[in-house]
Design a protein around this motif. Structure first.
Motif, PDB file in Angstrom:
ATOM      1  N   LEU A 247       0.829  -1.199   0.000  1.00  0.00           N
ATOM      2  CA  LEU A 247       0.000   0.000   0.000  1.00  0.00           C
ATOM      3  C   LEU A 247       0.873   1.263   0.000  1.00  0.00           C
ATOM      4  N   LYS A 248       1.934   1.265   0.800  1.00  0.00           N
ATOM      5  CA  LYS A 248       2.842   2.405   0.825  1.00  0.00           C
ATOM      6  C   LYS A 248       3.480   2.613  -0.548  1.00  0.00           C
ATOM      7  N   LYS A 249       3.839   1.503  -1.200  1.00  0.00           N
ATOM      8  CA  LYS A 249       4.460   1.579  -2.521  1.00  0.00           C
ATOM      9  C   LYS A 249       3.489   2.195  -3.534  1.00  0.00           C
ATOM     10  N   GLU A 250       2.232   1.764  -3.518  1.00  0.00           N
ATOM     11  CA  GLU A 250       1.237   2.303  -4.444  1.00  0.00           C
ATOM     12  C   GLU A 250       0.999   3.791  -4.189  1.00  0.00           C
ATOM     13  N   LEU A 251       0.910   4.170  -2.936  1.00  0.00           N
ATOM     14  CA  LEU A 251       0.708   5.580  -2.609  1.00  0.00           C
ATOM     15  C   LEU A 251       1.939   6.409  -2.989  1.00  0.00           C
ATOM     16  N   ALA A 252       3.129   5.823  -2.842  1.00  0.00           N
ATOM     17  CA  ALA A 252       4.354   6.514  -3.238  1.00  0.00           C
ATOM     18  C   ALA A 252       4.373   6.753  -4.756  1.00  0.00           C
ATOM     19  N   GLU A 253       3.783   5.832  -5.519  1.00  0.00           N
ATOM     20  CA  GLU A 253       3.669   6.023  -6.972  1.00  0.00           C
ATOM     21  C   GLU A 253       2.631   7.090  -7.301  1.00  0.00           C
ATOM     22  N   LEU A 254       1.594   7.152  -6.487  1.00  0.00           N
ATOM     23  CA  LEU A 254       0.504   8.073  -6.751  1.00  0.00           C
ATOM     24  C   LEU A 254       0.913   9.530  -6.524  1.00  0.00           C
ATOM     25  N   LEU A 255       1.662   9.820  -5.487  1.00  0.00           N
ATOM     26  CA  LEU A 255       2.009  11.201  -5.155  1.00  0.00           C
ATOM     27  C   LEU A 255       2.798  11.913  -6.254  1.00  0.00           C
ATOM     28  N   PRO A 256       3.863  11.307  -6.811  1.00  0.00           N
ATOM     29  CA  PRO A 256       4.557  11.993  -7.916  1.00  0.00           C
ATOM     30  C   PRO A 256       3.668  12.158  -9.144  1.00  0.00           C
ATOM     31  N   LEU A 257       2.784  11.187  -9.361  1.00  0.00           N
ATOM     32  CA  LEU A 257       1.869  11.273 -10.492  1.00  0.00           C
ATOM     33  C   LEU A 257       0.931  12.466 -10.321  1.00  0.00           C
ATOM     34  N   LEU A 258       0.429  12.665  -9.126  1.00  0.00           N
ATOM     35  CA  LEU A 258      -0.437  13.813  -8.846  1.00  0.00           C
ATOM     36  C   LEU A 258       0.321  15.124  -9.041  1.00  0.00           C
ATOM     37  N   LYS A 259       1.554  15.167  -8.577  1.00  0.00           N
ATOM     38  CA  LYS A 259       2.362  16.381  -8.730  1.00  0.00           C
ATOM     39  C   LYS A 259       2.642  16.655 -10.208  1.00  0.00           C
ATOM     40  N   GLU A 260       2.975  15.610 -10.953  1.00  0.00           N
ATOM     41  CA  GLU A 260       3.246  15.768 -12.384  1.00  0.00           C
ATOM     42  C   GLU A 260       2.007  16.284 -13.110  1.00  0.00           C
ATOM     43  N   TYR A 261       0.849  15.715 -12.779  1.00  0.00           N
ATOM     44  CA  TYR A 261      -0.391  16.165 -13.405  1.00  0.00           C
ATOM     45  C   TYR A 261      -0.656  17.630 -13.072  1.00  0.00           C
TER      46      TYR A 261
END
Length: 130
Positions: free
Chosen positions: A92-106
């Motif tokens: 779960l931490k790994k998935e959320l860690a992937e999500l945060l940079p994606l949100l910032k990039e968007y």
């Protein structure tokens, strides 16, 4: 000083009705409307920008969907006790860690490009007879 030329052309009744309707809706006179339409390349640029924004949003939503599926799988495995709690927590931490940079990039991409879609007003210029 710019020189302006008068240009005459013929329209059939159907075309004239369409132009008059557009003039009423846009509150432009016929001359300004025609100049506006001649400069429609700006609108093509705006349409291209909108298409790029839509593609960006679609890519973003696809990534969010993929990450959401992964999180659902983690929750499912937790509920049926196939995986250990620590293992699931790490996933779960790994998935959320992937999500945060994606949100910032968007956020960076979406707010970097501004869309100026307000139509430019053109003045009607009266030309004296030559």
């Amino acid at each position: 000083m710019k020189k302006f030329k008068r240009l005459g052309f013929f329209l059939n009744n159907d075309d004239l009705i369409i132009i008059n309707d557009i003039c009423k809706k846009t509150k432009l006179n016929k001359s300004a409307l025609l100049r506006h339409l001649l400069r429609s390349s700006k609108y093509l640029e705006i349409a291209n920008k909108l298409e790029k924004h839509n593609n960006l949003i679609n890519e973003f939503l696809a990534e969010i969907h993929r990450i959401g599926n992964n999180i659902n799988q983690i929750a499912y495995h937790l509920n049926i006790d196939i995986t250990k709690h620590e293992e699931s927590q790490e996933s779960l931490k790994k998935e959320l860690a992937e999500l945060l940079p994606l949100l910032k990039e968007y956020k960076d991409k979406a707010f970097k490009a501004t869309l100026d879609i307000a139509p430019k007003k053109f003045k009607t210029i009266k030309v004296e007879n030559e």
